[in-house]
Structures are given as C-alpha cells and as structure tokens.
Design a protein around this motif. Structure first.
Motif, PDB file in Angstrom:
ATOM      1  N   LYS A 125       0.815  -1.226   0.000  1.00 35.10           N
ATOM      2  CA  LYS A 125       0.000   0.000   0.000  1.00 35.10           C
ATOM      3  C   LYS A 125       0.848   1.275   0.000  1.00 35.10           C
ATOM      4  N   ASP A 126       1.740   1.425   0.964  1.00 36.90           N
ATOM      5  CA  ASP A 126       2.522   2.655   1.074  1.00 36.90           C
ATOM      6  C   ASP A 126       3.415   2.868  -0.142  1.00 36.90           C
ATOM      7  N   ALA A 127       4.031   1.801  -0.639  1.00 38.15           N
ATOM      8  CA  ALA A 127       4.893   1.919  -1.823  1.00 38.15           C
ATOM      9  C   ALA A 127       4.083   2.329  -3.047  1.00 38.15           C
ATOM     10  N   LEU A 128       2.887   1.768  -3.188  1.00 39.04           N
ATOM     11  CA  LEU A 128       2.039   2.148  -4.319  1.00 39.04           C
ATOM     12  C   LEU A 128       1.630   3.610  -4.213  1.00 39.04           C
ATOM     13  N   ILE A 129       1.206   4.033  -3.044  1.00 35.10           N
ATOM     14  CA  ILE A 129       0.808   5.438  -2.867  1.00 35.10           C
ATOM     15  C   ILE A 129       1.970   6.364  -3.215  1.00 35.10           C
ATOM     16  N   HIS A 130       3.159   6.031  -2.743  1.00 35.35           N
ATOM     17  CA  HIS A 130       4.339   6.851  -3.047  1.00 35.35           C
ATOM     18  C   HIS A 130       4.591   6.903  -4.558  1.00 35.35           C
ATOM     19  N   ALA A 131       4.515   5.760  -5.228  1.00 33.44           N
ATOM     20  CA  ALA A 131       4.744   5.708  -6.679  1.00 33.44           C
ATOM     21  C   ALA A 131       3.679   6.489  -7.444  1.00 33.44           C
ATOM     22  N   LEU A 132       2.434   6.436  -6.982  1.00 29.55           N
ATOM     23  CA  LEU A 132       1.352   7.149  -7.661  1.00 29.55           C
ATOM     24  C   LEU A 132       1.500   8.655  -7.532  1.00 29.55           C
ATOM     25  N   GLN A 133       2.161   9.108  -6.516  1.00 33.91           N
ATOM     26  CA  GLN A 133       2.297  10.542  -6.301  1.00 33.91           C
ATOM     27  C   GLN A 133       3.533  11.127  -6.970  1.00 33.91           C
ATOM     28  N   ASP A 134       4.182  10.335  -7.829  1.00 36.62           N
ATOM     29  CA  ASP A 134       5.310  10.813  -8.637  1.00 36.62           C
ATOM     30  C   ASP A 134       4.746  11.449  -9.909  1.00 36.62           C
ATOM     31  N   ASP A 135       4.367  12.732  -9.805  1.00 38.27           N
ATOM     32  CA  ASP A 135       3.723  13.451 -10.920  1.00 38.27           C
ATOM     33  C   ASP A 135       4.539  13.405 -12.207  1.00 38.27           C
ATOM     34  N   GLU A 136       5.855  13.546 -12.074  1.00 38.94           N
ATOM     35  CA  GLU A 136       6.686  13.617 -13.274  1.00 38.94           C
ATOM     36  C   GLU A 136       6.713  12.291 -14.018  1.00 38.94           C
ATOM     37  N   ARG A 188      -4.640  11.967  -6.310  1.00 36.60           N
ATOM     38  CA  ARG A 188      -4.986  11.972  -4.887  1.00 36.60           C
ATOM     39  C   ARG A 188      -5.444  10.563  -4.531  1.00 36.60           C
ATOM     40  N   VAL A 189      -4.990  10.045  -3.402  1.00 31.66           N
ATOM     41  CA  VAL A 189      -5.295   8.682  -2.993  1.00 31.66           C
ATOM     42  C   VAL A 189      -6.025   8.706  -1.656  1.00 31.66           C
ATOM     43  N   GLU A 190      -7.120   7.962  -1.584  1.00 27.62           N
ATOM     44  CA  GLU A 190      -7.897   7.797  -0.351  1.00 27.62           C
ATOM     45  C   GLU A 190      -8.104   6.313  -0.101  1.00 27.62           C
ATOM     46  N   SER A 191      -8.081   5.906   1.159  1.00 26.74           N
ATOM     47  CA  SER A 191      -8.431   4.526   1.496  1.00 26.74           C
ATOM     48  C   SER A 191      -9.940   4.383   1.399  1.00 26.74           C
TER      49      SER A 191
END
Length: 169
Positions: free
Chosen positions: A57-68, A75-78
């Motif tokens: 979960k945390d790794a995916l959220i971090h990867a998804l927030q890499d705009d570039e 934006r990610v919500e549980s």
C-alpha cells in the motif's frame, strides 16, 4: 489482506497515461477494479478503485504521487465497501439547459436521501431546434422507504420541461 484505494487524477491528455498508471498498479501487485475516465477540455481526468496488498500500500501510494513519472496529479484515499439495503436504479433526466439545473436535481435527490453513485452530464442541441438540452444519466441508491414514483414526481416538479426516463428493460 488487501486494501481498497480510491484514486482521483487529472493531467494533460496525451497517449500512454492509462498504460503508465496501470503499470504502476501492477508493479505493486495491485488489481484494477473499476474506473471512470474522460477527456475534458484537453485534460484527462478520472477516478479509479484498486485493491492492493497491505504490505504494498505505502509503496504504491508513493509511486502514484510521482507526478513527473506518471504525468498525472493523483490523490489517494483509502476506501471501504459498504453494504446497504437500498435499491440501485438508473435513470436519465432531460430538459432545456439552464444555469443551476444540476443543483436543482441534486437538491431533490438530497431531500429524499437518495445517494448518487454515478453521474454523467452532457449538453447537446435539441433535434428539432437550436435550443440546448441538458441530459444527465445517473445511477442512484434509493432508500427502501422512497418509491420510484415519488422520486420521479419530485424530479419532474423542478420544471415543466424536465423529463425523467427510466431505462428500458
């Protein structure tokens, strides 16, 4: 054990956005469950539900927030899956376009405690005139104590030109 994540996103529309987004989900053992996406005013916007193992979960959220890398602002919500005894219905509302029509329809739905689960709107010229017609297709969660006839009457009371159309079986 897995977690549902609800992603909302927007970015400049260009080829490859869905591929990069789906690859990021798969790289983190996620499963793409459902989505709604659209090209609007040269932007690509959408909402997506994925299921991901808790340890990813945390790794995916971090990867998804890499705009570039993705070219999207995400934006990610549980999320959780809620059970209800409400009736799910689909309907369309069509009428002459005017400012405030979405507000009027949503006020009626709220007054009956009807929840909008999906909403799509469009404006297009009427077939026999140059007047613009507003059309919305909705999926609704209707409480068991609200009849579909009462819902239809309440919506049609908004104005004399508003028509409620139930899908044909």
């Amino acid at each position: 054990m897995s977690q549902h994540l609800v992603l909302s996103f927007i970015g400049d529309d260009k080829p490859g956005l869905v591929e990069r987004l789906s690859a990021t989900v798969v790289e983190h053992q996620g499963n793409w469950l459902e989505s709604k996406m659209s090209h609007l005013a040269n932007k690509f916007a959408g909402i997506l539900v994925v299921s991901v193992p808790l340890e990813q979960k945390d790794a995916l959220i971090h990867a998804l927030q890499d705009d570039e890398k993705l070219g999207l602002h995400i934006r990610v919500e549980s999320g959780d899956v809620l059970e209800t005894d409400n009736t799910l219905v689909s309907l369309s509302v069509v009428g002459n376009d005017r400012p405030g029509i979405v507000r009027e329809v949503s006020q009626v739905l709220h007054s009956l405690m009807v929840n909008v689960t999906s909403l799509s709107t469009d404006c297009e010229p009427a077939p026999m005139s140059s007047e613009m017609l507003f059309k919305t297709d909705m999926e609704l969660s209707v409480p068991s104590d609200v009849s579909l006839e009462a819902l239809e009457l309440a919506l049609e009371k908004i104005s004399s030109d508003l028509m409620v159309e139930w899908p044909k079986d």
